[in-house]
Write a protein that holds these residues in place. Structure first.
Motif, PDB file in Angstrom:
ATOM      1  N   ILE A   1      79.654  43.063  24.310  1.00 44.80           N
ATOM      2  CA  ILE A   1      80.227  42.478  25.521  1.00 44.80           C
ATOM      3  C   ILE A   1      80.157  43.478  26.662  1.00 44.80           C
ATOM      4  N   ARG A   2      80.426  44.765  26.376  1.00 45.34           N
ATOM      5  CA  ARG A   2      80.420  45.768  27.446  1.00 45.34           C
ATOM      6  C   ARG A   2      79.099  45.807  28.189  1.00 45.34           C
ATOM      7  N   LYS A   3      77.990  45.727  27.456  1.00 46.13           N
ATOM      8  CA  LYS A   3      76.680  45.804  28.098  1.00 46.13           C
ATOM      9  C   LYS A   3      76.334  44.508  28.830  1.00 46.13           C
ATOM     10  N   ALA A   4      76.781  43.387  28.309  1.00 41.20           N
ATOM     11  CA  ALA A   4      76.501  42.100  28.944  1.00 41.20           C
ATOM     12  C   ALA A   4      77.302  41.920  30.228  1.00 41.20           C
ATOM     13  N   ASN A   5      78.591  42.212  30.180  1.00 44.92           N
ATOM     14  CA  ASN A   5      79.446  42.113  31.364  1.00 44.92           C
ATOM     15  C   ASN A   5      80.597  43.098  31.191  1.00 44.92           C
ATOM     16  N   SER A   6      80.444  44.240  31.803  1.00 43.77           N
ATOM     17  CA  SER A   6      81.431  45.313  31.650  1.00 43.77           C
ATOM     18  C   SER A   6      82.806  44.921  32.179  1.00 43.77           C
ATOM     19  N   PHE A   7      82.853  44.043  33.186  1.00 43.07           N
ATOM     20  CA  PHE A   7      84.164  43.682  33.724  1.00 43.07           C
ATOM     21  C   PHE A   7      84.932  42.771  32.770  1.00 43.07           C
ATOM     22  N   ILE A   8      84.244  41.867  32.084  1.00 44.02           N
ATOM     23  CA  ILE A   8      84.930  41.036  31.086  1.00 44.02           C
ATOM     24  C   ILE A   8      85.479  41.924  29.971  1.00 44.02           C
ATOM     25  N   ALA A   9      84.699  42.908  29.542  1.00 42.20           N
ATOM     26  CA  ALA A   9      85.172  43.841  28.514  1.00 42.20           C
ATOM     27  C   ALA A   9      86.393  44.607  29.013  1.00 42.20           C
ATOM     28  N   PHE A  10      86.363  45.065  30.268  1.00 36.05           N
ATOM     29  CA  PHE A  10      87.503  45.762  30.877  1.00 36.05           C
ATOM     30  C   PHE A  10      88.745  44.860  30.854  1.00 36.05           C
ATOM     31  N   CYS A  11      88.571  43.617  31.223  1.00 35.46           N
ATOM     32  CA  CYS A  11      89.697  42.675  31.228  1.00 35.46           C
ATOM     33  C   CYS A  11      90.291  42.516  29.832  1.00 35.46           C
ATOM     34  N   MET A  12      89.434  42.344  28.839  1.00 38.25           N
ATOM     35  CA  MET A  12      89.905  42.154  27.469  1.00 38.25           C
ATOM     36  C   MET A  12      90.636  43.394  26.953  1.00 38.25           C
ATOM     37  N   ASP A  13      90.159  44.579  27.336  1.00 36.48           N
ATOM     38  CA  ASP A  13      90.756  45.826  26.854  1.00 36.48           C
ATOM     39  C   ASP A  13      91.996  46.255  27.642  1.00 36.48           C
ATOM     40  N   CYS A  14      92.052  45.936  28.930  1.00 34.90           N
ATOM     41  CA  CYS A  14      93.038  46.581  29.799  1.00 34.90           C
ATOM     42  C   CYS A  14      93.983  45.669  30.561  1.00 34.90           C
ATOM     43  N   LEU A  15      93.696  44.384  30.639  1.00 34.94           N
ATOM     44  CA  LEU A  15      94.523  43.495  31.467  1.00 34.94           C
ATOM     45  C   LEU A  15      95.174  42.413  30.627  1.00 34.94           C
ATOM     46  N   GLU A  16      96.281  41.898  31.158  1.00 34.38           N
ATOM     47  CA  GLU A  16      96.906  40.725  30.562  1.00 34.38           C
ATOM     48  C   GLU A  16      97.546  39.889  31.656  1.00 34.38           C
ATOM     49  N   GLU A  17      97.693  38.623  31.353  1.00 34.18           N
ATOM     50  CA  GLU A  17      98.251  37.671  32.294  1.00 34.18           C
ATOM     51  C   GLU A  17      99.749  37.891  32.437  1.00 34.18           C
ATOM     52  N   ASP A  18     100.228  37.839  33.676  1.00 33.35           N
ATOM     53  CA  ASP A  18     101.663  37.881  33.949  1.00 33.35           C
ATOM     54  C   ASP A  18     101.864  37.353  35.360  1.00 33.35           C
ATOM     55  N   TYR A  19     102.367  36.142  35.457  1.00 36.08           N
ATOM     56  CA  TYR A  19     102.492  35.479  36.752  1.00 36.08           C
ATOM     57  C   TYR A  19     103.459  36.175  37.703  1.00 36.08           C
ATOM     58  N   ASN A  20     104.294  37.050  37.192  1.00 33.67           N
ATOM     59  CA  ASN A  20     105.266  37.750  38.028  1.00 33.67           C
ATOM     60  C   ASN A  20     104.811  39.138  38.460  1.00 33.67           C
ATOM     61  N   LYS A  21     103.595  39.512  38.124  1.00 31.07           N
ATOM     62  CA  LYS A  21     103.106  40.866  38.430  1.00 31.07           C
ATOM     63  C   LYS A  21     101.912  40.807  39.361  1.00 31.07           C
ATOM     64  N   LYS A  22     101.587  41.982  39.893  1.00 32.26           N
ATOM     65  CA  LYS A  22     100.412  42.105  40.752  1.00 32.26           C
ATOM     66  C   LYS A  22      99.825  43.498  40.588  1.00 32.26           C
ATOM     67  N   ILE A  23      98.530  43.610  40.851  1.00 30.03           N
ATOM     68  CA  ILE A  23      97.813  44.884  40.799  1.00 30.03           C
ATOM     69  C   ILE A  23      97.055  45.028  42.108  1.00 30.03           C
ATOM     70  N   SER A  24      97.143  46.192  42.722  1.00 30.21           N
ATOM     71  CA  SER A  24      96.378  46.385  43.953  1.00 30.21           C
ATOM     72  C   SER A  24      94.897  46.386  43.626  1.00 30.21           C
ATOM     73  N   LYS A  25      94.114  45.848  44.535  1.00 28.02           N
ATOM     74  CA  LYS A  25      92.667  45.798  44.329  1.00 28.02           C
ATOM     75  C   LYS A  25      92.100  47.212  44.218  1.00 28.02           C
ATOM     76  N   LYS A  26      92.659  48.145  44.975  1.00 29.19           N
ATOM     77  CA  LYS A  26      92.196  49.536  44.912  1.00 29.19           C
ATOM     78  C   LYS A  26      92.434  50.137  43.534  1.00 29.19           C
ATOM     79  N   GLU A  27      93.614  49.906  42.972  1.00 31.42           N
ATOM     80  CA  GLU A  27      93.947  50.466  41.659  1.00 31.42           C
ATOM     81  C   GLU A  27      93.103  49.826  40.560  1.00 31.42           C
ATOM     82  N   LEU A  28      92.905  48.523  40.642  1.00 28.99           N
ATOM     83  CA  LEU A  28      92.079  47.854  39.645  1.00 28.99           C
ATOM     84  C   LEU A  28      90.655  48.412  39.696  1.00 28.99           C
TER      85      LEU A  28
END
Length: 90
Positions: A1-28
């Motif tokens: 997956i990392r080689k096919a789409n590194s951002f999808i792999a990043f999402c699976m490894d590092c992000l999770e859904e939370d409707y009450n939270k936010k991440i700055s675009k710079k930090e992401l």
């Protein structure tokens, strides 16, 4: 997956859904860049990042910041980094 789409792999490894939270675009973008360097993969464009985040998590983007139009930053609304991001394959 990392080689096919590194951002999808990043999402699976590092992000999770939370409707009450936010991440700055710079930090992401910073954390994603670190992830790509560590795993020796190419990063994806802002267009791909936005499309993936909207499809996987249903996020929106908003500006938040200071008074009178100064010091505004853009945020992704509806996601957060996993609790212990230092131990999550970064």
């Amino acid at each position: 997956i990392r080689k096919a789409n590194s951002f999808i792999a990043f999402c699976m490894d590092c992000l999770e859904e939370d409707y009450n939270k936010k991440i700055s675009k710079k930090e992401l973008r910073k954390q994603y860049s670190i992830y790509c360097k560590k795993h020796k993969v190419n990063s994806k464009s802002d267009y791909v990042i936005k499309k993936v985040l909207q499809e996987m998590y249903g996020v929106s983007d908003e500006r938040f910041g200071g008074e009178m139009g100064s010091n505004y930053d853009w945020f992704w609304i509806g996601i957060k980094f996993k609790e212990d991001i230092q131990n999550v394959k970064l």
